[in-house]
Design a protein around this motif. Sequence first.
Motif, mmCIF file in Angstrom:
data_model
loop_
_atom_site.group_PDB
_atom_site.id
_atom_site.type_symbol
_atom_site.label_atom_id
_atom_site.label_comp_id
_atom_site.label_asym_id
_atom_site.label_seq_id
_atom_site.Cartn_x
_atom_site.Cartn_y
_atom_site.Cartn_z
ATOM 1 N N UNK A 1 16.953 -17.869 -8.917
ATOM 2 C CA UNK A 1 17.434 -19.272 -8.707
ATOM 3 C C UNK A 1 17.473 -19.922 -7.145
ATOM 4 N N UNK A 2 17.912 -18.869 -6.236
ATOM 5 C CA UNK A 2 17.901 -19.098 -4.868
ATOM 6 C C UNK A 2 16.459 -19.498 -4.345
ATOM 7 N N UNK A 3 15.671 -18.432 -4.747
ATOM 8 C CA UNK A 3 14.261 -18.241 -4.318
ATOM 9 C C UNK A 3 13.669 -19.512 -4.742
ATOM 10 N N UNK A 4 13.764 -19.876 -6.230
ATOM 11 C CA UNK A 4 13.186 -21.219 -6.776
ATOM 12 C C UNK A 4 13.444 -22.399 -6.007
ATOM 13 N N UNK A 5 15.005 -22.571 -5.678
ATOM 14 C CA UNK A 5 15.393 -23.681 -4.877
ATOM 15 C C UNK A 5 14.696 -23.814 -3.423
ATOM 16 N N UNK A 6 14.466 -22.692 -2.868
ATOM 17 C CA UNK A 6 14.058 -22.567 -1.683
ATOM 18 C C UNK A 6 12.592 -22.817 -1.578
ATOM 19 N N UNK A 7 11.763 -22.327 -2.322
ATOM 20 C CA UNK A 7 10.291 -22.671 -2.252
ATOM 21 C C UNK A 7 10.001 -23.893 -2.763
ATOM 22 N N UNK A 8 10.657 -24.339 -3.555
ATOM 23 C CA UNK A 8 10.743 -26.090 -4.142
ATOM 24 C C UNK A 8 10.624 -26.725 -2.968
ATOM 25 N N UNK A 9 11.933 -26.622 -2.081
ATOM 26 C CA UNK A 9 12.301 -27.493 -0.718
ATOM 27 C C UNK A 9 10.922 -27.417 0.329
ATOM 28 N N UNK A 10 10.462 -26.025 0.335
ATOM 29 C CA UNK A 10 9.417 -25.990 1.314
ATOM 30 C C UNK A 10 8.094 -26.831 0.763
ATOM 31 N N UNK A 11 7.846 -26.522 -0.531
ATOM 32 C CA UNK A 11 6.592 -27.287 -1.154
ATOM 33 C C UNK A 11 6.837 -28.693 -0.749
ATOM 34 N N UNK A 12 8.000 -29.173 -1.095
ATOM 35 C CA UNK A 12 8.049 -30.474 -1.181
ATOM 36 C C UNK A 12 8.327 -31.273 0.110
ATOM 37 N N UNK A 13 8.296 -30.296 1.298
ATOM 38 C CA UNK A 13 8.493 -30.841 2.744
ATOM 39 C C UNK A 13 10.035 -31.033 3.159
ATOM 40 N N UNK A 14 11.352 -30.432 2.489
ATOM 41 C CA UNK A 14 12.427 -30.711 2.549
ATOM 42 C C UNK A 14 13.154 -29.762 3.245
ATOM 43 N N UNK A 15 12.554 -28.728 3.628
ATOM 44 C CA UNK A 15 12.892 -27.502 4.423
ATOM 45 C C UNK A 15 12.703 -27.435 5.764
ATOM 46 N N UNK A 16 13.886 -27.585 6.843
ATOM 47 C CA UNK A 16 13.876 -27.821 8.197
ATOM 48 C C UNK A 16 13.030 -26.600 8.864
ATOM 49 N N UNK B 1 14.383 -10.290 -13.828
ATOM 50 C CA UNK B 1 15.797 -10.818 -14.001
ATOM 51 C C UNK B 1 16.509 -10.591 -12.578
ATOM 52 N N UNK B 2 15.519 -11.180 -11.534
ATOM 53 C CA UNK B 2 16.135 -10.784 -10.281
ATOM 54 C C UNK B 2 17.412 -11.796 -9.824
ATOM 55 N N UNK B 3 18.214 -11.316 -9.658
ATOM 56 C CA UNK B 3 19.580 -12.402 -9.182
ATOM 57 C C UNK B 3 19.322 -13.262 -8.054
ATOM 58 N N UNK B 4 18.241 -13.061 -7.306
ATOM 59 C CA UNK B 4 17.968 -14.112 -6.356
ATOM 60 C C UNK B 4 16.956 -15.137 -6.938
ATOM 61 N N UNK C 1 0.821 -1.218 -0.014
ATOM 62 C CA UNK C 1 -0.046 -0.099 -0.063
ATOM 63 C C UNK C 1 0.930 1.096 -0.054
ATOM 64 N N UNK C 2 2.199 1.078 0.416
ATOM 65 C CA UNK C 2 2.949 2.219 0.534
ATOM 66 C C UNK C 2 3.716 2.438 -0.993
ATOM 67 N N UNK C 3 3.526 1.571 -1.846
ATOM 68 C CA UNK C 3 4.082 1.636 -2.976
ATOM 69 C C UNK C 3 5.033 0.651 -3.553
ATOM 70 N N UNK C 4 5.671 0.529 -4.508
ATOM 71 C CA UNK C 4 6.686 -0.679 -4.961
ATOM 72 C C UNK C 4 7.601 -0.743 -3.893
ATOM 73 N N UNK C 5 7.784 -2.126 -3.538
ATOM 74 C CA UNK C 5 9.165 -2.292 -2.633
ATOM 75 C C UNK C 5 10.040 -3.440 -3.387
ATOM 76 N N UNK C 6 11.151 -3.105 -3.429
ATOM 77 C CA UNK C 6 12.271 -3.910 -4.176
ATOM 78 C C UNK C 6 12.209 -5.328 -3.718
ATOM 79 N N UNK C 7 12.005 -6.285 -4.596
ATOM 80 C CA UNK C 7 11.979 -7.732 -4.391
ATOM 81 C C UNK C 7 11.148 -8.127 -3.188
ATOM 82 N N UNK C 8 9.926 -7.607 -3.028
ATOM 83 C CA UNK C 8 9.065 -7.922 -2.036
ATOM 84 C C UNK C 8 8.447 -9.387 -2.416
ATOM 85 N N UNK C 9 8.667 -9.689 -3.890
ATOM 86 C CA UNK C 9 8.168 -11.284 -4.195
ATOM 87 C C UNK C 9 8.906 -12.368 -3.535
ATOM 88 N N UNK C 10 10.312 -12.104 -3.245
ATOM 89 C CA UNK C 10 11.274 -12.922 -2.658
ATOM 90 C C UNK C 10 10.767 -13.206 -1.564
#
Length: 237
Positions: A157-172, A152-155, A117-126
């Motif tokens: 690949x990292x976020x993709x691996x992270x959320x994939x692990x969460x969805x698959x129940x592999x993130x402690x 083209x966010x540099x993060x 609501x306060x406007x665009x936030x850099x990389x809030x999607x991460x």
Amino acid sequence: SCGCETSEEKALLAFLQGLCCEAVGDQMHMFALYTQAGYHHHRFYLPHLKCARFAHESGQLDVALAEYSKALPLIRELPEGPARTKLLGSALTNTASCLTYMHRYQDAEALLKEARQHGPVARIETVEAVLLAAMDREEEMEACLVALAEANDPAYDHILDLVTGIINGQDPHFTTQPVNAEAVAAFWQWFSENEEHLLALFNQQDEELPEEFVDLVREHIEPCFPFEHPPVELGSS
């Protein structure tokens, strides 16, 4: 003895000392001095944000949330303008990340909504992608990933691996992982075989444990625990 008379002067001195420690990479003393600044009940938001960032990145989520909660009201008191908008959006988003890793999903979602609501936030999607993965809302999570890819966010690949692990129940952080019984047995075997040497190293301590002792134990004990990663934090505002 420093000539400071008011609480804010004492807080400012501790904060400046903390900045010096931060500049030379002495994070523990930096954190102690930023925390000391808070003892003087100052009205500066930055020491609280600095404490929050350090605690957040080191996984001390309760401490981080407490510091974010102190900083946010002070940021809201700042004069309206682009700088305040950017700062508030970043602080709200990082607080939401902290709450996500504390499994307080509804609170995190409310803060992300306020941040937008306060406007665009850099990389809030991460941060939002991690929250949505933790809540098992895959379609909305995919939309966040698309936005990161298009930017083209540099993060990405990292976020993709992270959320994939969460969805698959592999993130402690979000799913209990089984104990590695073989690794535990191997650690105690190694420890019993090297106990005399380890105790000799331990007894050399002055104020801090010897680095050799810490490095040896860490090397052999880390395989006993599931892989962990620091919580997502966007960085300084």
